[in-house]
Design an enzyme around this catalytic site. Structure first.
Site, short mmCIF file in Angstrom:
data_model
loop_
_atom_site.label_atom_id
_atom_site.label_comp_id
_atom_site.label_asym_id
_atom_site.label_seq_id
_atom_site.Cartn_x
_atom_site.Cartn_y
_atom_site.Cartn_z
N ASP A 162 0.78 -0.87 -0.24
CA ASP A 162 -0.01 0.03 -0.43
C ASP A 162 0.97 1.32 -0.03
O ASP A 162 0.71 2.16 -1.15
CB ASP A 162 -0.91 0.27 1.14
CG ASP A 162 -2.01 -1.18 1.40
OD1 ASP A 162 -2.34 -1.64 0.23
OD2 ASP A 162 -1.69 -1.99 2.29
N HIS A 202 -4.77 -3.27 6.45
CA HIS A 202 -4.44 -3.39 5.23
C HIS A 202 -5.46 -4.08 4.80
O HIS A 202 -6.00 -5.60 4.05
CB HIS A 202 -3.58 -4.71 5.40
CG HIS A 202 -3.13 -5.09 4.04
ND1 HIS A 202 -2.65 -4.65 2.65
CD2 HIS A 202 -3.19 -6.56 2.91
CE1 HIS A 202 -2.78 -5.26 1.23
NE2 HIS A 202 -3.74 -6.05 1.82
P1 NAX Z 1 -2.21 -17.96 -4.06
O1 NAX Z 1 -3.61 -19.21 -3.59
O2 NAX Z 1 -1.74 -18.03 -5.72
O3 NAX Z 1 -0.73 -19.08 -3.10
C1 NAX Z 1 -0.87 -19.12 -1.79
C2 NAX Z 1 -0.83 -20.40 -1.57
O4 NAX Z 1 -0.77 -20.63 0.24
C3 NAX Z 1 -1.32 -21.81 -2.53
O5 NAX Z 1 -0.52 -21.97 -3.09
C4 NAX Z 1 -1.68 -22.94 -0.80
O6 NAX Z 1 -1.45 -24.28 -1.04
C5 NAX Z 1 -0.72 -22.06 0.01
N1 NAX Z 1 -1.37 -22.55 1.50
C6 NAX Z 1 -2.53 -22.76 2.11
N2 NAX Z 1 -2.92 -22.54 3.00
C7 NAX Z 1 -1.96 -22.94 3.76
C8 NAX Z 1 -1.21 -23.55 4.62
N3 NAX Z 1 -1.75 -23.82 5.96
N4 NAX Z 1 0.05 -23.73 4.69
C9 NAX Z 1 1.03 -23.47 3.75
N5 NAX Z 1 0.56 -22.91 2.69
C10 NAX Z 1 -0.92 -22.99 2.73
O7 NAX Z 1 -2.26 -16.50 -3.37
P2 NAX Z 1 -1.03 -15.24 -3.43
O8 NAX Z 1 -1.80 -15.20 -4.76
O9 NAX Z 1 -0.08 -16.04 -3.34
O10 NAX Z 1 -1.98 -14.97 -1.97
C11 NAX Z 1 -0.84 -14.79 -0.69
C12 NAX Z 1 -1.58 -14.45 0.18
O11 NAX Z 1 -1.69 -12.76 -0.14
C13 NAX Z 1 -3.70 -13.92 -0.10
O12 NAX Z 1 -3.74 -14.18 1.80
C14 NAX Z 1 -3.69 -12.68 -0.68
O13 NAX Z 1 -4.89 -12.45 -0.14
C15 NAX Z 1 -2.46 -12.19 0.54
N6 NAX Z 1 -2.32 -10.47 -0.17
C16 NAX Z 1 -1.70 -9.76 0.50
C17 NAX Z 1 -1.21 -8.25 -0.28
C18 NAX Z 1 -0.67 -6.93 1.63
O14 NAX Z 1 -0.05 -6.47 0.68
N7 NAX Z 1 -0.85 -7.84 2.59
C19 NAX Z 1 -1.19 -8.27 -1.29
C20 NAX Z 1 -1.00 -9.17 -2.20
C21 NAX Z 1 -2.17 -10.24 -1.47
O15 NAX Z 1 -3.74 -9.94 -2.25
#
Ligand code: NAX
Length: 327
Positions: A159, A187
């Site tokens: 952000d 956030h």
């Molecule tokens: P993806 O869905 O591409 O990847 C997430 C991965 O996490 C998947 O491979 C899944 O298998 C794995 N996963 C799920 N549960 C798990 C667990 N218990 N232990 C280990 N791995 C696990 O999502 P992606 O685009 O990489 O985003 C990841 C996270 O970042 C999401 O929650 C998203 O909302 C968040 N974000 C946060 C941002 C921020 O500024 N704080 C911005 C970007 C993003 O939106």
């Protein structure tokens, strides 16, 4: 030469993981002289995809990368972690209520907090990226009583970077002309990007833009940038999120520049009326591996109202996870 640093990344097979791991391995997280050991945590069905990423990491022959280990067990993946990047989370799906979302994430961040408490290195630094990031950080922290509370942080650096970029483009200045920007609060869409203390070539930013642009364009553009990326790209921001995670940890470890600060969600000590313990975004400096909240800023009525609204949302999320017995 410094010894290797162990970095654990959760959600390693996801899209942020894919953008993040190669930059960690090439030395951008900690610095060009620091060897890295990567430990990847994934859920069982995604282990194979994580193996594929590990094969590509090997194929880069990164001089700093000493090892890559993959596991679906938090107690294995966080073993010896000096830096823990908690990226994997349960996304909100259609029809899901906030309570369901918080509960599903409690099922992820509680065991991860426990594992960090049990097996991470004594100096572990935790950054939560997975949403709802601030409250997920609070859950993990609650289950790691032996780790100093301030080692649990959540990411608002994306952000922050978005806000710098929007402002630079509006004023037609390079991003390097902008200092002391602050993201306050959660956030989420309630976050408050503050230009009243931001300096552009040494002059206050809010005085160089008209009020209507600040209120009706700048604030909503920054807050809704994630949705705009999804709309345009057909997928949520990944490379920019990974970049912000790199920036957050690099700054935490290596410090902020003299005369500048950044934004990070860290446990409140009660500064600026933010209830103690909430993991809220603040203006922060970093020195000797510690974040400190910038003190003494004057907050006018316009900013106060927006900070209070975002902090109130954090309070509601905390009460909800408390009600669910997650903290
Ligand atoms: P993806 O869905 O591409 O990847 C997430 C991965 O996490 C998947 O491979 C899944 O298998 C794995 N996963 C799920 N549960 C798990 C667990 N218990 N232990 C280990 N791995 C696990 O999502 P992606 O685009 O990489 O985003 C990841 C996270 O970042 C999401 O929650 C998203 O909302 C968040 N974000 C946060 C941002 C921020 O500024 N704080 C911005 C970007 C993003 O939106």
């Amino acid at each position: 030469v410094q010894g290797p640093v162990t970095v654990t990344v959760t959600g390693a097979a996801g899209q942020i993981g894919y953008a993040l791991l190669f930059r960690i391995a090439s030395g951008h997280l900690l610095g060009p002289d620091v060897p890295v050991k990567l430990r990847l945590l994934e859920i069982t069905p995604a282990l194979k995809a994580a193996e594929g990423t590990a094969m590509e990491l090997a194929d880069c022959a990164f001089p700093l990368l000493q090892s890559v280990d993959i596991s679906d067990d938090p107690r294995v993946a966080f073993d010896g972690a000096n830096v823990a990047l908690l990226v994997g989370a349960r996304p909100r799906t259609k029809g899901m209520e906030r309570g369901d979302l918080l509960e599903a994430n409690g099922g992820i961040f509680k065991p991860q907090g426990e594992a960090i408490n049990a097996v991470a290195a004594d100096d572990v630094k935790v950054l939560v990226v997975g949403n709802p990031a601030n409250t997920n950080a609070l859950i993990a922290q609650a289950h790691a009583p032996d780790v100093p509370a301030e080692r649990f942080t959540a990411m608002t650096r994306l952000d922050h970077n978005r806000a710098i970029s929007q402002l630079a483009s509006k004023l037609e200045v390079p991003v390097t002309a902008i200092k002391k920007l602050t993201i306050w609060g959660n956030h989420s869409a309630t976050q408050y990007p503050d230009l009243f203390h931001t300096e552009v070539n040494g002059k206050i930013a809010a005085e160089q833009v008209d009020e209507a642009w600040l209120k009706d364009t700048f604030i909503p553009t920054v807050a809704k940038r994630g949705a705009a990326i999804i709309e345009a790209r057909g997928a949520s921001s990944a490379a920019s999120a990974a970049n912000a995670a790199i920036d957050h940890v690099f700054t935490w470890v290596n410090g902020t520049a003299e005369g500048d600060w950044t934004s990070a969600a860290i446990p409140s000590d009660g500064s600026y009326g933010v209830p103690e313990g909430l993991i809220s975004s603040f203006p922060v400096t970093a020195k000797d591996g510690k974040f400190s909240i910038v003190q003494g800023l004057e907050i006018d009525a316009f900013s106060r109202e927006r900070i209070d609204a975002s902090v109130a949302e954090l309070g509601e999320e905390r009460d909800a996870v408390r009600g669910l017995g997650l903290i």
